[in-house]
Write a protein that holds these residues in place. Sequence first.
Motif, PDB file in Angstrom:
ATOM      1  N   TYR A 248       0.870  -1.172   0.000  1.00  0.00           N
ATOM      2  CA  TYR A 248       0.000   0.000   0.000  1.00  0.00           C
ATOM      3  C   TYR A 248       0.909   1.224   0.000  1.00  0.00           C
ATOM      4  O   TYR A 248       1.680   1.436   0.937  1.00  0.00           O
ATOM      5  CB  TYR A 248      -0.890   0.016   1.240  1.00  0.00           C
ATOM      6  N   TYR A 249       0.813   2.022  -1.047  1.00  0.00           N
ATOM      7  CA  TYR A 249       1.692   3.193  -1.162  1.00  0.00           C
ATOM      8  C   TYR A 249       0.850   4.447  -1.336  1.00  0.00           C
ATOM      9  O   TYR A 249       0.037   4.551  -2.267  1.00  0.00           O
ATOM     10  CB  TYR A 249       2.647   3.036  -2.347  1.00  0.00           C
ATOM     11  N   GLY A 250       1.032   5.406  -0.435  1.00  0.00           N
ATOM     12  CA  GLY A 250       0.261   6.633  -0.484  1.00  0.00           C
ATOM     13  C   GLY A 250       1.011   7.768  -1.143  1.00  0.00           C
ATOM     14  O   GLY A 250       2.194   7.985  -0.889  1.00  0.00           O
ATOM     15  N   ALA A 251       0.314   8.495  -2.011  1.00  0.00           N
ATOM     16  CA  ALA A 251       0.871   9.669  -2.681  1.00  0.00           C
ATOM     17  C   ALA A 251      -0.199  10.744  -2.749  1.00  0.00           C
ATOM     18  O   ALA A 251      -1.387  10.462  -2.562  1.00  0.00           O
ATOM     19  CB  ALA A 251       1.358   9.310  -4.084  1.00  0.00           C
ATOM     20  N   ARG A 252       0.221  11.965  -2.996  1.00  0.00           N
ATOM     21  CA  ARG A 252      -0.757  13.054  -3.052  1.00  0.00           C
ATOM     22  C   ARG A 252      -1.502  13.048  -4.381  1.00  0.00           C
ATOM     23  O   ARG A 252      -2.728  13.040  -4.418  1.00  0.00           O
ATOM     24  CB  ARG A 252      -0.051  14.401  -2.846  1.00  0.00           C
ATOM     25  N   THR A 253      -0.750  13.044  -5.493  1.00  0.00           N
ATOM     26  CA  THR A 253      -1.364  13.016  -6.820  1.00  0.00           C
ATOM     27  C   THR A 253      -0.725  11.917  -7.652  1.00  0.00           C
ATOM     28  O   THR A 253       0.266  11.308  -7.253  1.00  0.00           O
ATOM     29  CB  THR A 253      -1.171  14.358  -7.550  1.00  0.00           C
ATOM     30  N   ARG A 254      -1.266  11.682  -8.826  1.00  0.00           N
ATOM     31  CA  ARG A 254      -0.712  10.658  -9.705  1.00  0.00           C
ATOM     32  C   ARG A 254       0.731  10.972 -10.084  1.00  0.00           C
ATOM     33  O   ARG A 254       1.552  10.071 -10.277  1.00  0.00           O
ATOM     34  CB  ARG A 254      -1.568  10.528 -10.964  1.00  0.00           C
ATOM     35  N   ALA A 255       1.068  12.258 -10.164  1.00  0.00           N
ATOM     36  CA  ALA A 255       2.427  12.659 -10.522  1.00  0.00           C
ATOM     37  C   ALA A 255       3.432  12.306  -9.428  1.00  0.00           C
ATOM     38  O   ALA A 255       4.645  12.358  -9.660  1.00  0.00           O
ATOM     39  CB  ALA A 255       2.475  14.165 -10.798  1.00  0.00           C
ATOM     40  N   ASP A 256       2.942  11.946  -8.233  1.00  0.00           N
ATOM     41  CA  ASP A 256       3.832  11.591  -7.129  1.00  0.00           C
ATOM     42  C   ASP A 256       4.111  10.091  -7.060  1.00  0.00           C
ATOM     43  O   ASP A 256       4.827   9.643  -6.156  1.00  0.00           O
ATOM     44  CB  ASP A 256       3.226  12.052  -5.801  1.00  0.00           C
ATOM     45  N   LEU A 257       3.580   9.307  -7.981  1.00  0.00           N
ATOM     46  CA  LEU A 257       3.835   7.871  -8.019  1.00  0.00           C
ATOM     47  C   LEU A 257       5.097   7.599  -8.834  1.00  0.00           C
ATOM     48  O   LEU A 257       5.398   8.302  -9.801  1.00  0.00           O
ATOM     49  CB  LEU A 257       2.651   7.127  -8.636  1.00  0.00           C
TER      50      LEU A 257
END
Length: 351
Positions: A248-257
């Motif tokens: 499970y990996y949390g990011a703010r926006t898709r650009a942060d993946l």
Amino acid sequence: MGEKHRVRFEPVGIEIDVDEDKTILRAASEQGLQLMHGCKEGQCAACKSFVLEGDMDEIELDKYSTFALPDMEREEGQTLLCRAHAYDDLVIELLNYDEEIIRSGLPLRKGTVEVLANDPVTHDMRHLVVKQIAGEDIKFFPGQYMDLTVPDTGEVRSFSMANLPNREGVFEFVIKIYPDGVFSQFLENKVAVGDRIEVEAPFGTCTLRENRTSDIVFIGGGAGMAPLLGLLRALSEKDGSERKARLYYGARTRADLCFEDELHALEEKIPGFRYIPALSDHDGDDWDGETGLITEVVRANEPALEGMDAYVCGPPPMVDAAIALLTQRGMDERHIYYDKFTTTGEPEDEG
């Protein structure tokens, strides 16, 4: 060098000599003992221990955060091994330990590395790749971290390795860029291929427990991707392993993946592995995955976690929330391994 004193660690019964000029944790690491630790700066409390025998007045603490060691706990006899200097013989009770990890530790080694690549993987994270060119060969376990010294400053920063140990002496890092960070600005504006950096390793105990066969939950955010990627790469190399896992990996926006292609490829290599990213601030454009804080996504997808292991790496608030959730869902806290990615600076308070 200062005078040396004998320190015994219970309940494992290991004794070492500790120089007054070094912290107890540093002395143990130099002798190949991997005591539980995280930030090494008195902020995360991973190395908190209890003084069973010895005068508390004979233990001097470097600066630390009272969030990690409140005054009441210090008065009761607790201490932080990463900040503590022994001026007398001591008996220390380890409150958080893994005897297998303690006895299988690797001694610290110093060396010089040369930069092979410094590439952006998101708008604020870099993939730094270096190769050792001098010093004793540095060995490490997946999930551990390395200290890097910013040239001409003496400032030291710690970053987890994302790759597997190798004969070529190559190390990979995923490093978040902070606007006022000393190493961040050095990495963003100055580091070029061919530059040299002084390093020391290995540190950290968030490593894959070889004696465990339980399924695994990985939880991460930000640069916590680095050690988790190293652990997943190690898991994928284990022939015959049937340990199921999900990240499970949390990011703010898709650009942060980042590293999404490799993570999806690992779904084919690791039995039952699933990569589950979640966006906390998605704009709705072309995203049909999980949304919200990563701990809430775990809550919605993991009703029962008895008998499983967890590896949690990322910002301290996320790590603390994840540990609380995992234990609520039945996981034994002894099998929750974590790294809190504290930012370097002055501790909140001087002890």
